[in-house]
Write a protein that holds these residues in place. Structure first.
Motif, mmCIF file in Angstrom:
data_model
loop_
_atom_site.group_PDB
_atom_site.id
_atom_site.type_symbol
_atom_site.label_atom_id
_atom_site.label_comp_id
_atom_site.label_asym_id
_atom_site.label_seq_id
_atom_site.Cartn_x
_atom_site.Cartn_y
_atom_site.Cartn_z
ATOM 1 N N VAL A 177 -3.938 -6.563 14.259
ATOM 2 C CA VAL A 177 -4.405 -6.876 12.911
ATOM 3 C C VAL A 177 -4.808 -5.608 12.163
ATOM 4 N N LEU A 178 -5.109 -4.546 12.874
ATOM 5 C CA LEU A 178 -5.531 -3.317 12.212
ATOM 6 C C LEU A 178 -4.365 -2.382 11.870
ATOM 7 N N THR A 179 -3.169 -2.648 12.371
ATOM 8 C CA THR A 179 -2.062 -1.736 12.076
ATOM 9 C C THR A 179 -1.743 -1.706 10.589
ATOM 10 N N ILE A 180 -1.868 -2.837 9.904
ATOM 11 C CA ILE A 180 -1.620 -2.838 8.452
ATOM 12 C C ILE A 180 -2.664 -1.975 7.752
ATOM 13 N N CYS A 181 -3.889 -2.012 8.226
ATOM 14 C CA CYS A 181 -4.948 -1.192 7.609
ATOM 15 C C CYS A 181 -4.690 0.293 7.848
ATOM 16 N N GLN A 182 -4.297 0.632 9.065
ATOM 17 C CA GLN A 182 -4.006 2.027 9.362
ATOM 18 C C GLN A 182 -2.827 2.523 8.527
ATOM 19 N N ARG A 183 -1.798 1.706 8.427
ATOM 20 C CA ARG A 183 -0.627 2.070 7.624
ATOM 21 C C ARG A 183 -1.028 2.229 6.166
ATOM 22 N N HIS A 184 -1.868 1.321 5.664
ATOM 23 C CA HIS A 184 -2.276 1.367 4.270
ATOM 24 C C HIS A 184 -3.108 2.616 3.984
ATOM 25 N N LEU A 185 -4.015 2.945 4.870
ATOM 26 C CA LEU A 185 -4.824 4.154 4.684
ATOM 27 C C LEU A 185 -3.956 5.415 4.707
ATOM 28 N N ALA A 186 -2.995 5.455 5.626
ATOM 29 C CA ALA A 186 -2.113 6.618 5.709
ATOM 30 C C ALA A 186 -1.242 6.730 4.461
ATOM 31 N N ALA A 187 -0.718 5.610 3.992
ATOM 32 C CA ALA A 187 0.142 5.626 2.804
ATOM 33 C C ALA A 187 -0.653 5.925 1.547
ATOM 34 N N GLY A 188 -1.926 5.598 1.535
ATOM 35 C CA GLY A 188 -2.751 5.794 0.350
ATOM 36 C C GLY A 188 -3.200 7.215 0.131
ATOM 37 N N HIS A 189 -2.947 8.075 1.082
ATOM 38 C CA HIS A 189 -3.380 9.468 0.943
ATOM 39 C C HIS A 189 -2.736 10.128 -0.277
ATOM 40 N N VAL A 190 -1.446 9.959 -0.441
ATOM 41 C CA VAL A 190 -0.730 10.604 -1.555
ATOM 42 C C VAL A 190 -1.170 10.048 -2.907
ATOM 43 N N PRO A 191 -1.195 8.713 -3.101
ATOM 44 C CA PRO A 191 -1.634 8.222 -4.421
ATOM 45 C C PRO A 191 -3.074 8.625 -4.761
ATOM 46 N N ARG A 192 -3.945 8.639 -3.774
ATOM 47 C CA ARG A 192 -5.336 9.032 -4.062
ATOM 48 C C ARG A 192 -5.421 10.498 -4.446
ATOM 49 N N ARG A 193 -4.543 11.319 -3.884
ATOM 50 C CA ARG A 193 -4.557 12.749 -4.176
ATOM 51 C C ARG A 193 -3.879 13.072 -5.502
#
Length: 153
Positions: free
Chosen positions: A121-137
């Motif tokens: 259940v946490l893999t989607i969260c980990q993927r989302h956090l990793a993918a969100g690095h670029v948009p947040r930056r």
């Protein structure tokens, strides 16, 4: 939505992914005999994985397109931001759906907390956090506002 592509297409995997999405969309369409299938967590997890893969592709395309064609690069960067917003909404919907109790009982026997990537259940969260690095930056609050949909050529 269907388009003719030349036989010497340089991007067969993208065409296959698009064909898979079209097939899945048609399969989800309800017939008269059956009720439409509702989204479930595994379905949204796979969709989120697809969106985050598209995010990576759009980011790379925007970076390589921007120096020679700044206007096109800005449009690709805008598409990246909108796709990030879509991935965020899919991630939120995932957590609002009820967990499948049958899947919980099956995974509890195999000790998913010992998996290197964490419980499923946490893999989607980990993927989302990793993918969100670029948009947040790379994005600002102004980038996140709705924009005009007029086409600039």
């Amino acid at each position: 939505m269907t388009s003719r592509t030349p036989p010497d297409d340089a991007h067969p995997y993208l065409r296959a992914a698009s064909a898979g999405i079209r097939h899945h969309t048609r399969a989800l369409a309800s017939s008269d005999a059956t009720a439409p299938r509702q989204a479930d967590r595994p379905h949204l997890d796979v969709l989120h994985a697809h969106l985050t893969a598209l995010l990576q592709l759009l980011d790379r395309l925007a970076e390589t397109t921007r120096p020679p064609h700044p206007a096109a690069g800005r449009h690709l960067a805008g598409a990246h931001t909108r796709l990030w917003q879509a991935a965020t909404e899919v991630h939120s919907a995932f957590h609002l759906l009820p967990a499948d109790t049958a899947a919980k009982s099956e995974t509890s026997a195999c000790r998913p907390e010992r998996l290197p990537e964490g419980p499923p259940v946490l893999t989607i969260c980990q993927r989302h956090l990793a993918a969100g690095h670029v948009p947040r930056r790379k994005t600002t609050p102004t980038d996140l506002r709705p924009h005009s949909t007029t086409c600039v050529r």
